[in-house]
Design an enzyme around this catalytic site. Structure first.
Site, short mmCIF file in Angstrom:
data_model
loop_
_atom_site.label_atom_id
_atom_site.label_comp_id
_atom_site.label_asym_id
_atom_site.label_seq_id
_atom_site.Cartn_x
_atom_site.Cartn_y
_atom_site.Cartn_z
N GLY A 46 0.81 -1.22 0.00
CA GLY A 46 0.00 0.00 0.00
C GLY A 46 0.84 1.27 0.00
N SER A 285 12.50 -15.76 13.32
CA SER A 285 12.78 -15.74 11.88
C SER A 285 13.28 -17.09 11.36
CB SER A 285 13.84 -14.69 11.58
OG SER A 285 14.35 -14.89 10.29
N ARG A 331 8.64 -24.16 4.62
CA ARG A 331 7.84 -23.98 5.84
C ARG A 331 6.75 -25.04 6.01
NH1 ARG A 331 7.35 -17.39 5.67
NH2 ARG A 331 9.53 -17.08 6.21
#
Lengths: 638, 263
Positions: A46, A285, A331
């Protein structure tokens, strides 16, 4: 019925975007200032879109629900951003980034979009460096890189463990520069609660001023939604507390198709849940898996402290099962293996829902100083939350809801099925397929905002046919009434339970029945339970205060009401997809060794759902995924 | 553990506000905000209005949360934000006073929530490098000394929470502004606008009604991101050089209107 047309340009893969760009229509500089574009959300997508469109000369109206655009949740991304620069001379290329991303997404993403993403990734780094983003550097002064899950090359650029923060601040600063220049008018503490559609086109939004409660309307020539993902539908997730699906859900109800709603990414390295009061989960992380080794005890129910478990009684299961990728397995794969280990009773920590992420070897090999330089702030964060020092005791981690690959369906121009409504970043469904690789979310957000939307929004505006509208239009007034009606309804229920009470209950159902593993049985159960809960929500909710002030309970009520509807769509989608792929694992469809089993013959498509009304079954449309440049292959990281 | 919380309640900007006492049951694993969630759930059940406080990421990075606990910005454990403060730092029977950031440039919105948009306007005044989308040169064509780059990163880590302003007896925004000025001043990309930037940002600080820095150092002591006082020194140095250069260069001075964006 709206037709699905993905508008993928013809021609060879590597030329599609350049050819397409060359033929997109332009708006004369003198005319740009006559056009208004609304951009909702100020995250990476955005803020970069609003800044770029403002800089091009459009009048931009930007909105965020936080007190400042700098708070958007992109700021919390830690590990890095991918780009096919091949600075390491390790064989990286645009094609390899494209292929890794397609494969990582389990062959459920659009080839053309992903190739474009890999192409512009190179420009993103240039842009951010010029903005002053302090990426990690070598002593030579050149940019540093590290590796991330799902890749065998080092293509991830990072700014300590705060890459998202630094990239967002770069985009935010570019946005504030345009605010100063007067091309962007920014509105903080405004929440978009309705989309205005006039003559079949998106022409505006209705927002609530979260401080005064005032319902406000804004009209424009195009509307861009960059409002992030909907992982908070699960209540506990790594998302910021405010992340919600309301903007895209309101657009969905107005005719925008919803793509692949069931694809949820479960991140393998989160700090495990510690109690019922817990409000969110904190991510460690993925980059930690470069130097941290994942293990559980070989024996079931082994409750000895980790340093008392000898080496030969530890199961480094990722290294064992996936020797090529080891701890850097993607993941979805890593999360599933952690679940298996815990399901077998080999999990560690309270409740047995955890596995170790051990830096013992890393510290021995590289020394504490190097490890701290790479991950120091993450170690501090872990210690602050758990009270344990990961230099001495291995971290405990467990998978948690992290990212939603699903979102509003968009074509190659990132335009939804409502003309004039564009969707960028996590809010759209594109690019990541059924699973997202690490360091790709930042890449997609900035690619959409800096390098795709400015071109495609211009093309739409230049194509003309936009009549003049103002906020007195009947459609605007209807949307305002709709919003006001909902606010009044929440306040009038006067029941017994808080919004959080219902949100937690909904989250539990979804996690159990549409979470890391789903089955026909669990999904059908969820589709029975969620409407019951929803009914209780509408009859027994208590929202204190009034609508004409800052009322955080009222804000949450609207978001959770939408989550109820969205949760059902997720279950419909998961039920329909009779295969396992990426973040969508149907227990009925797995290989004998527990890997996801795709069914390309029947399910190589994007599901695009059409809203049919409350309590009506949504309608499924299919966009076939055509692979012209790669061969569909069984995903293997072994 | 049982705690007594003395919380500032203020319905809106024109309400005079007052402290109200609440009892809450917590445990040591909760974060401070989760403890407040528990209190709020209890208040809602009793039909009372929950305490409004800003928060979002709850990971210490978005900078949205923050209030004073017994007069200390983000509470007693430094460096860290209130969302990352855990109850193990408190003990059973403790009485804590919670109040919002106090600064003329941060008007109170409700309870513990304040309006920090003045910080956005300081950034708008010059806290950026002007670079057009798509016009940047190849990234490795701009080499940056690793030491400078690391120091720039340290300064860039500011989360914009406003604790520095709240902790300063003069409500100065020098640490916040110094951090951005220093980050960009350390990088080659930041040089062309270096002196215009510092003049304009300093001008905006004044227009917003922040106080002057008198080198007390409380700002750096409470900063959850560990921003160093030397960033203020860097800003002052650049400001003096900029003031001298200004006679030659006469950079444009642009100050934003300081009206609230929420009105």
């Amino acid at each position: 019925m709206t037709e699905l047309n993905s508008k993928i340009p013809a021609g060879p893969l590597e030329k599609k975007w350049d050819e397409h760009k060359a033929h997109l229509k332009l708006v004369n500089p003198a005319n740009k200032r006559k056009h208004t574009v609304i951009v909702v959300g100020t995250g990476l997508a955005g803020a970069s879109a609003a800044a770029s469109l403002g800089e091009m000369g459009y009048k931009v109206l930007s909105f965020c629900f936080q007190d400042s655009p700098r708070r958007a949740h992109s700021i919390a991304a830690q590990g890095g951003i991918n780009a096919a620069k091949n600075y390491q001379n390790d064989g990286d290329s645009i094609y390899r980034l494209f292929y890794d991303t397609i494969k990582g997404g389990d062959f459920r993403a659009r080839e053309a979009n992903v190739y474009r993403l890999a192409q512009v990734s190179v420009n993103i780094i240039d842009q951010c460096v010029a903005q002053g983003v302090p990426f990690g550097r070598e002593y030579s002064g050149t940019l540093g890189n590290r590796s991330f899950g799902g890749a065998q090359v080092s293509r991830t650029f990072y700014a300590r463990g705060q890459t998202g923060q630094q990239l967002l601040l770069g985009a935010y600063q570019a946005l504030m520069k345009q605010v100063q220049a007067g091309t962007v008018v920014h509105h903080s503490r405004r929440e978009m609660l309705e989309l205005v559609v006039i003559d079949g086109r998106a022409r505006g939004i209705v927002t609530r001023n979260l401080v005064t409660g005032k319902i406000e309307s804004h009209v424009a020539d195009a509307v861009v939604l960059c409002t992030g993902g909907y992982g908070n539908v699960f209540y506990l997730s790594t998302n910021a507390k405010g992340c919600n699906g309301t903007a895209i859900w309101r657009a969905h109800r107005k005719g925008a198709f919803f793509g692949n709603p069931c694809y949820t990414q479960i991140h393998p390295t989160c700090i495990p849940k510690s109690g019922d009061y817990q409000s969110k989960l904190t991510l460690m992380s993925e980059s930690l898996r470069n130097d941290g080794r994942v293990w559980v005890p070989k024996k079931k129910g082994d409750h000895r402290p980790p340093n008392e478990i000898p080496e030969d009684e530890r199961d480094y299961y990722l290294e064992r099962v996936y020797p090529s990728f080891g701890n850097l397995a993607p993941r979805d794969v890593s999360s599933r293996q952690a679940k298996y280990a815990c399901d077998e009773g080999r999990g560690v920590g309270p409740g047995g829902l955890g596995v170790y992420l051990d830096f013992g070897d890393g510290i021995k090999r590289l020394g504490k100083r190097v490890i701290d330089e790479r991950y120091g702030n993450l170690f501090e964060m872990y210690e602050r939350i758990t009270g344990e020092d990961p230099h001495v005791v291995p971290m405990r981690i467990y998978p948690a809801v992290h990212y939603t690959m699903g979102g509003l369906w968009v074509d190659y121009n990132l335009m939804s099925s409502i003309p004039g409504l564009f969707v960028g970043g996590e809010a759209n469904f594109s690019d990541h397929g059924a699973n997202r690789l690490g360091a790709s979310a930042l890449m997609q957000g900035l690619a959409d905002g800096y390098f795709v939307l400015p071109y495609t929004v211009s093309d739409y505006i230049a194509s003309g046919g936009l009549s003049k509208v103002d906020t007195n239009h009947a459609a605007v007034k209807d949307a305002e009434r709709e919003v006001q009606g909902r606010m009044d309804k929440f306040l009038a229920i006067g029941g017994k339970h808080s919004v959080d009470h219902f949100h937690k209950a909904l989250g539990n159902v979804l996690w159990e029945d549409c979470g890391m593993a789903r089955s026909k049985e669990s999904l059908e159960r969820a589709l029975e339970e969620i409407p019951k809960l929803e009914q209780q929500f509408w009859s027994d909710l208590r929202v204190t205060g009034t609508g004409s002030e800052l009322n955080q309970e009222l804000e949450k009520a609207g978001r959770v009401a939408d989550f109820f509807e969205l949760a059902q769509l997720m279950c419909y989608d998961a039920l329909k997809r009779e295969e396992s792929c990426g973040g969508h694992f149907r227990v009925e469809h797995q290989t004998p060794d527990g890997e996801a089993k795709r069914n390309d013959a029947e399910f190589a498509y994007v599901s695009a759902w059409e809203w049919k009304g409350p309590n009506e079954t949504p309608v499924l449309h299919k966009e076939p995924l055509v692979y012209e440049n790669i061969q569909l292959a069984t995903r293997s990281y072994k | 553990m049982r705690l007594t919380l003395e919380i500032w309640r203020q319905k809106n900007g024109s309400d005079p506000g007052r402290f109200v006492n609440y009892e809450v049951e917590a445990n040591e694993h909760m974060s401070f905000l989760e403890m407040l969630d528990v209190l709020n759930q209890d208040l809602i059940t009793r039909g009372e209005e929950p305490v409004a406080f800003d928060n979002d990421c709850r990971e210490g990075i978005c900078g949205m949360c923050g209030f004073l606990i017994d007069g200390q910005a983000h509470g007693p454990n430094h460096p860290g934000t209130v969302c990352q403060l855990h109850m193990r730092f408190f003990h059973d029977g403790q009485k804590l006073r919670l109040e919002p950031w106090r600064a003329a440039a941060f008007p109170i919105v409700k309870d513990l929530v304040v309006n920090r948009s003045a910080l956005d306007r300081i950034i708008a005044a010059g806290g950026y490098n002007s670079v057009r989308t798509g016009s940047a040169p190849e990234a490795n064509s701009i080499l940056v000394n690793k030491v400078d780059s690391d120091r720039a990163m340290e300064a860039a880590a500011c989360i914009g929470c406003g604790a520095c302003v709240a902790a300063c007896p003069n409500a100065s925004a020098a640490l916040f502004t110094g951090a951005k000025v220093t980050q960009l001043a350390l990088l080659p990309q930041g040089q062309p606008e270096r002196y215009v930037r510092v003049i304009n940002m300093a001008g905006q600080i004044e227009a917003e009604g922040f106080g002057h820095c008198t080198s007390i150092g409380e700002c750096a002591a409470v900063c959850p991101a560990g921003i160093k006082l030397e960033t203020i020194a860097q800003m002052n140095k650049d400001f003096i050089r900029a003031s001298l250069k200004r006679r030659e260069n006469a950079p444009p001075l642009t100050i934003s209107k300081t009206t609230s964006p929420y009105a």
